[in-house]
Design a protein around this motif. Structure first.
Motif, mmCIF file in Angstrom:
data_model
loop_
_atom_site.group_PDB
_atom_site.id
_atom_site.type_symbol
_atom_site.label_atom_id
_atom_site.label_comp_id
_atom_site.label_asym_id
_atom_site.label_seq_id
_atom_site.Cartn_x
_atom_site.Cartn_y
_atom_site.Cartn_z
ATOM 1 N N LYS A 168 85.355 35.490 -27.540
ATOM 2 C CA LYS A 168 85.259 34.041 -27.748
ATOM 3 C C LYS A 168 85.898 33.642 -29.072
ATOM 4 O O LYS A 168 86.513 32.582 -29.190
ATOM 5 C CB LYS A 168 83.794 33.590 -27.728
ATOM 6 C CG LYS A 168 83.111 33.748 -26.402
ATOM 7 C CD LYS A 168 83.714 32.855 -25.352
ATOM 8 C CE LYS A 168 82.988 33.067 -24.032
ATOM 9 N NZ LYS A 168 83.673 32.454 -22.919
ATOM 10 N N ILE A 169 85.743 34.471 -30.095
ATOM 11 C CA ILE A 169 86.334 34.169 -31.400
ATOM 12 C C ILE A 169 87.856 34.176 -31.303
ATOM 13 O O ILE A 169 88.527 33.300 -31.858
ATOM 14 C CB ILE A 169 85.814 35.156 -32.464
ATOM 15 C CG1 ILE A 169 84.336 34.885 -32.752
ATOM 16 C CG2 ILE A 169 86.627 35.069 -33.735
ATOM 17 C CD1 ILE A 169 83.652 35.956 -33.567
ATOM 18 N N ALA A 206 81.363 38.204 -27.960
ATOM 19 C CA ALA A 206 81.536 37.245 -29.057
ATOM 20 C C ALA A 206 82.916 37.377 -29.666
ATOM 21 O O ALA A 206 83.550 36.372 -30.011
ATOM 22 C CB ALA A 206 80.458 37.462 -30.121
ATOM 23 N N ALA A 233 80.471 31.578 -29.213
ATOM 24 C CA ALA A 233 80.514 32.808 -30.013
ATOM 25 C C ALA A 233 79.258 32.926 -30.866
ATOM 26 O O ALA A 233 78.683 34.014 -30.999
ATOM 27 C CB ALA A 233 81.757 32.822 -30.895
#
Length: 146
Positions: free
Chosen positions: A78-79, A75, A49
Motif C-alpha cells: 500500500k505504501i 502495508a 497502510a
C-alpha cells in the motif's frame, strides 16, 4: 406487449424529470475533479497502510509473528502504491519522504517478524514492534500532509 421503452419516451421522461438523458446532456465535470480524486486516492492508500500497520502492531503484541509479517508485507504494498498516487500532491516531497521512511520500516519489521517466527526469538519480535511504531509515526506525518 413491449418490454423496452422507446427513445421518445425516454426523452420525454427525462425532460419531465429535469435530468440529463445521456452523458452528452450532462453538465461538464469540474476542472479540479481529477486533482481531488487523486488526492483522495493518495490519502485513502495511506489510511489503508496505517490500518495494516496497526494490525501488525496488534499481532506483534500477541506474539503472532507470522501474521504480523503478512500485515507488514501488505502495508508495504500500500505504501508503494501511495507513493505513485501522491506524486502530484500539494506536499509531494514531504509525503514521499515520510512514505520512504515508512517503507524502510515495514521492510525491517517484516524481516524481524520472520526471524522471530522461524527462530523463536523474542528480541527480534520486539525489534519488529519498535520498527512498526516508527512506521506509525512516519505514516502519521504522511497523513498530515496528504
Amino acid at each position: 406487449m413491449r418490454k423496452t421503452t422507446g427513445l421518445i419516451s425516454t426523452l420525454v421522461l427525462g425532460a419531465a424529470l429535469g435530468v440529463p438523458v445521456t452523458a452528452a446532456h450532462a453538465a461538464p465535470a469540474a476542472p479540479h475533479a481529477a486533482a481531488v480524486s487523486a488526492a483522495a486516492s493518495c490519502h485513502g492508500l495511506i489510511v489503508k497502510a496505517n490500518s495494516l500497520n496497526e494490525k501488525a502492531i496488534s499481532a506483534d503484541r500477541g506474539r503472532s509473528y507470522k501474521k504480523a509479517a503478512k500485515y507488514n508485507h501488505s502495508a508495504q504494498g500500500k505504501i508503494v502504491n501511495a507513493k505513485g498516487a501522491c506524486r502530484h500532491a500539494r506536499h509531494a516531497e514531504r509525503i514521499r519522504r515520510a512514505l520512504d521512511g515508512a517503507a524502510n520500516g515495514t521492510e525491517a519489521a517484516e524481516y524481524h517478524n520472520k526471524k522471530a517466527y522461524i527462530e523463536h526469538d523474542r528480541r527480534a519480535g520486539q525489534a519488529a514492534l519498535n520498527d512498526e511504531y516508527d512506521v506509525k509515526s512516519d505514516l502519521r506525518k504522511a497523513l498530515h500532509y496528504s
